[in-house]
Design a protein around this motif. Sequence first.
Motif, PDB file in Angstrom:
ATOM      1  N   MET A 156      37.376 -33.406  42.021  1.00 15.24           N
ATOM      2  CA  MET A 156      38.794 -33.545  41.717  1.00 15.24           C
ATOM      3  C   MET A 156      39.263 -32.519  40.701  1.00 15.24           C
ATOM      4  O   MET A 156      40.444 -32.375  40.449  1.00 15.24           O
ATOM      5  CB  MET A 156      39.095 -34.952  41.190  1.00 15.24           C
ATOM      6  N   LEU A 157      38.317 -31.806  40.084  1.00 11.40           N
ATOM      7  CA  LEU A 157      38.680 -30.795  39.088  1.00 11.40           C
ATOM      8  C   LEU A 157      38.651 -29.381  39.656  1.00 11.40           C
ATOM      9  O   LEU A 157      38.976 -28.435  38.948  1.00 11.40           O
ATOM     10  CB  LEU A 157      37.738 -30.899  37.886  1.00 11.40           C
ATOM     11  N   LYS A 158      38.284 -29.249  40.894  1.00 14.17           N
ATOM     12  CA  LYS A 158      38.214 -27.919  41.504  1.00 14.17           C
ATOM     13  C   LYS A 158      39.590 -27.254  41.499  1.00 14.17           C
ATOM     14  O   LYS A 158      40.589 -27.839  41.919  1.00 14.17           O
ATOM     15  CB  LYS A 158      37.698 -28.016  42.937  1.00 14.17           C
ATOM     16  N   GLY A 159      39.643 -26.023  40.967  1.00 13.09           N
ATOM     17  CA  GLY A 159      40.886 -25.273  40.933  1.00 13.09           C
ATOM     18  C   GLY A 159      41.804 -25.638  39.786  1.00 13.09           C
ATOM     19  O   GLY A 159      42.835 -24.977  39.581  1.00 13.09           O
ATOM     20  N   LYS A 160      41.459 -26.664  38.993  1.00 15.18           N
ATOM     21  CA  LYS A 160      42.293 -27.060  37.867  1.00 15.18           C
ATOM     22  C   LYS A 160      42.120 -26.067  36.721  1.00 15.18           C
ATOM     23  O   LYS A 160      41.043 -25.519  36.511  1.00 15.18           O
ATOM     24  CB  LYS A 160      41.919 -28.469  37.375  1.00 15.18           C
ATOM     25  N   LYS A 161      43.196 -25.840  35.986  1.00 15.00           N
ATOM     26  CA  LYS A 161      43.150 -24.941  34.841  1.00 15.00           C
ATOM     27  C   LYS A 161      42.941 -25.782  33.580  1.00 15.00           C
ATOM     28  O   LYS A 161      43.770 -26.639  33.254  1.00 15.00           O
ATOM     29  CB  LYS A 161      44.431 -24.124  34.725  1.00 15.00           C
ATOM     30  N   ILE A 162      41.831 -25.530  32.899  1.00 16.93           N
ATOM     31  CA  ILE A 162      41.388 -26.423  31.827  1.00 16.93           C
ATOM     32  C   ILE A 162      41.055 -25.633  30.571  1.00 16.93           C
ATOM     33  O   ILE A 162      40.319 -24.644  30.617  1.00 16.93           O
ATOM     34  CB  ILE A 162      40.150 -27.229  32.269  1.00 16.93           C
ATOM     35  N   LEU A 163      41.584 -26.089  29.429  1.00 18.78           N
ATOM     36  CA  LEU A 163      41.264 -25.507  28.129  1.00 18.78           C
ATOM     37  C   LEU A 163      40.274 -26.404  27.406  1.00 18.78           C
ATOM     38  O   LEU A 163      40.466 -27.624  27.350  1.00 18.78           O
ATOM     39  CB  LEU A 163      42.534 -25.368  27.283  1.00 18.78           C
ATOM     40  N   VAL A 164      39.218 -25.803  26.852  1.00 22.34           N
ATOM     41  CA  VAL A 164      38.252 -26.527  26.028  1.00 22.34           C
ATOM     42  C   VAL A 164      38.255 -25.899  24.644  1.00 22.34           C
ATOM     43  O   VAL A 164      37.876 -24.735  24.487  1.00 22.34           O
ATOM     44  CB  VAL A 164      36.829 -26.477  26.624  1.00 22.34           C
ATOM     45  N   THR A 165      38.718 -26.633  23.630  1.00 21.09           N
ATOM     46  CA  THR A 165      38.625 -26.140  22.256  1.00 21.09           C
ATOM     47  C   THR A 165      37.249 -26.519  21.711  1.00 21.09           C
ATOM     48  O   THR A 165      36.619 -27.457  22.195  1.00 21.09           O
ATOM     49  CB  THR A 165      39.718 -26.744  21.363  1.00 21.09           C
ATOM     50  N   GLY A 166      36.782 -25.780  20.714  1.00 21.70           N
ATOM     51  CA  GLY A 166      35.439 -26.070  20.201  1.00 21.70           C
ATOM     52  C   GLY A 166      34.390 -25.882  21.273  1.00 21.70           C
ATOM     53  O   GLY A 166      33.430 -26.644  21.372  1.00 21.70           O
ATOM     54  N   ALA A 167      34.558 -24.832  22.066  1.00 28.13           N
ATOM     55  CA  ALA A 167      33.756 -24.664  23.285  1.00 28.13           C
ATOM     56  C   ALA A 167      32.302 -24.311  23.025  1.00 28.13           C
ATOM     57  O   ALA A 167      31.478 -24.431  23.931  1.00 28.13           O
ATOM     58  CB  ALA A 167      34.396 -23.600  24.183  1.00 28.13           C
ATOM     59  N   THR A 168      31.962 -23.853  21.827  1.00 33.13           N
ATOM     60  CA  THR A 168      30.575 -23.457  21.578  1.00 33.13           C
ATOM     61  C   THR A 168      29.729 -24.580  20.994  1.00 33.13           C
ATOM     62  O   THR A 168      28.541 -24.411  20.769  1.00 33.13           O
ATOM     63  CB  THR A 168      30.511 -22.242  20.624  1.00 33.13           C
ATOM     64  N   GLY A 169      30.328 -25.735  20.732  1.00 32.31           N
ATOM     65  CA  GLY A 169      29.573 -26.866  20.199  1.00 32.31           C
ATOM     66  C   GLY A 169      28.709 -27.514  21.264  1.00 32.31           C
ATOM     67  O   GLY A 169      28.724 -27.120  22.438  1.00 32.31           O
ATOM     68  N   LEU A 170      27.947 -28.520  20.858  1.00 35.70           N
ATOM     69  CA  LEU A 170      27.029 -29.194  21.773  1.00 35.70           C
ATOM     70  C   LEU A 170      27.749 -29.746  22.998  1.00 35.70           C
ATOM     71  O   LEU A 170      27.423 -29.395  24.141  1.00 35.70           O
ATOM     72  CB  LEU A 170      26.304 -30.321  21.032  1.00 35.70           C
ATOM     73  N   ILE A 171      28.737 -30.605  22.786  1.00 34.76           N
ATOM     74  CA  ILE A 171      29.442 -31.213  23.924  1.00 34.76           C
ATOM     75  C   ILE A 171      30.359 -30.194  24.586  1.00 34.76           C
ATOM     76  O   ILE A 171      30.443 -30.123  25.814  1.00 34.76           O
ATOM     77  CB  ILE A 171      30.239 -32.446  23.475  1.00 34.76           C
ATOM     78  N   GLY A 172      31.041 -29.380  23.773  1.00 35.65           N
ATOM     79  CA  GLY A 172      31.966 -28.392  24.331  1.00 35.65           C
ATOM     80  C   GLY A 172      31.289 -27.411  25.255  1.00 35.65           C
ATOM     81  O   GLY A 172      31.795 -27.124  26.350  1.00 35.65           O
ATOM     82  N   SER A 173      30.136 -26.886  24.867  1.00 30.86           N
ATOM     83  CA  SER A 173      29.442 -25.901  25.707  1.00 30.86           C
ATOM     84  C   SER A 173      28.900 -26.540  26.974  1.00 30.86           C
ATOM     85  O   SER A 173      28.970 -25.950  28.059  1.00 30.86           O
ATOM     86  CB  SER A 173      28.322 -25.225  24.919  1.00 30.86           C
ATOM     87  N   GLY A 174      28.381 -27.758  26.842  1.00 31.57           N
ATOM     88  CA  GLY A 174      27.912 -28.462  28.039  1.00 31.57           C
ATOM     89  C   GLY A 174      29.051 -28.757  28.985  1.00 31.57           C
ATOM     90  O   GLY A 174      28.906 -28.657  30.209  1.00 31.57           O
ATOM     91  N   LEU A 175      30.213 -29.108  28.424  1.00 28.78           N
ATOM     92  CA  LEU A 175      31.390 -29.395  29.238  1.00 28.78           C
ATOM     93  C   LEU A 175      31.855 -28.159  29.991  1.00 28.78           C
ATOM     94  O   LEU A 175      32.185 -28.230  31.190  1.00 28.78           O
ATOM     95  CB  LEU A 175      32.510 -29.921  28.346  1.00 28.78           C
ATOM     96  N   VAL A 176      31.907 -27.017  29.315  1.00 21.12           N
ATOM     97  CA  VAL A 176      32.335 -25.782  29.968  1.00 21.12           C
ATOM     98  C   VAL A 176      31.455 -25.503  31.188  1.00 21.12           C
ATOM     99  O   VAL A 176      31.953 -25.192  32.285  1.00 21.12           O
ATOM    100  CB  VAL A 176      32.294 -24.592  28.988  1.00 21.12           C
ATOM    101  N   CYS A 177      30.156 -25.614  31.017  1.00 22.89           N
ATOM    102  CA  CYS A 177      29.231 -25.358  32.133  1.00 22.89           C
ATOM    103  C   CYS A 177      29.431 -26.352  33.269  1.00 22.89           C
ATOM    104  O   CYS A 177      29.414 -25.980  34.451  1.00 22.89           O
ATOM    105  CB  CYS A 177      27.782 -25.401  31.632  1.00 22.89           C
TER     106      CYS A 177
END
Length: 331
Positions: A1-22
């Motif tokens: 359901m997230l395919k093609g969605k435009k998503i911003l992740v702040t704090g992207a290099t943290g533990l949860i943030g980096s895992g979320l980006v991937c």
Amino acid sequence: MLKGKKILVTGATGLIGSGLVCRLLEEGAQVIAMGRNMAKLERVFKDKLSSGNLYCRERNAAAGLSEELSELDYIFHAASPISGNEIKSRPVDTISSNIDGARNCLEYLKDQKEKTGKSGRLIVFSSATVYGAAPAEGKTVSEDDTYLADRLSSANIPYSESKRMTEALAGAYYRQYNVDTVIVRFSYVYGYSAEMPATAFYEFIKCALNGNDITINAPKMSRRDNIYLEDALDGLLCAAVNGESGEAYNISSGGQAGSYASASELAEIIADSANKYLGSNVRVIYPKGSCEQLEGMILDNSKAASIGFSVKTPLSEGIGAIVKKYASIKE
């Protein structure tokens, strides 16, 4: 359901943030990874930069979001200090990161809706600290049990109170401006991170990887609700997609899968994993003779379970996977 969605992740290099980006990239989303240091962003996501769907932006969310982001479907506000030392030494920055960062995200989505009619959703990263300190006999808390709080003299107060205020802000913007918000309250998340956070868990990992004994000086430690990163991401995305606007969800193990354990018990599992997978002889040393295990807080995850979340990873399995991952990189 997230395919093609435009998503911003702040704090992207943290533990949860980096895992979320991937994970979002795996889902086929277009991801803007925001952090305060471009070199760190490029270092953490070096294997993802050529994906075509990842865009790194050097910016502090507490200073405001750039209009060049254009229309967003989701914002995950993960930016926040987590180490005790940083919270103590930079309390103002801690408060600003949580409150100013969240308000800037809320204002962005409010303005976006007013100007374009497009409603984006903000997922606010909160924590178990909004429930205050656990009583000596231990306690299971649900999402409505926020009537206790830490003392204002507590060293952790810049973090815990700003998390509470962040939730209050999200609720206020939802009720007054109809900004779509969902709050997630994480228990203690552990997992692989390209750059280890400055917490005791990762200090234990470093000791074990180097073949050094782990020293526990505390005479007493409280058990806590631990959740493996991949399970936490499952719960996070479940709340992001299926969660009800204006609601909060505990993303936790709920004490399942052997995940109710103290830091000293985590240290024992880390040592066992290093000895099993690396052929080490790591021990956990208690200079004061022993470490008494106290009862702590468990976050009831039944509300998240009602929208599709489930815990899959036993504590020993998750820690073993982390040790093996770091060991393979070290080699």
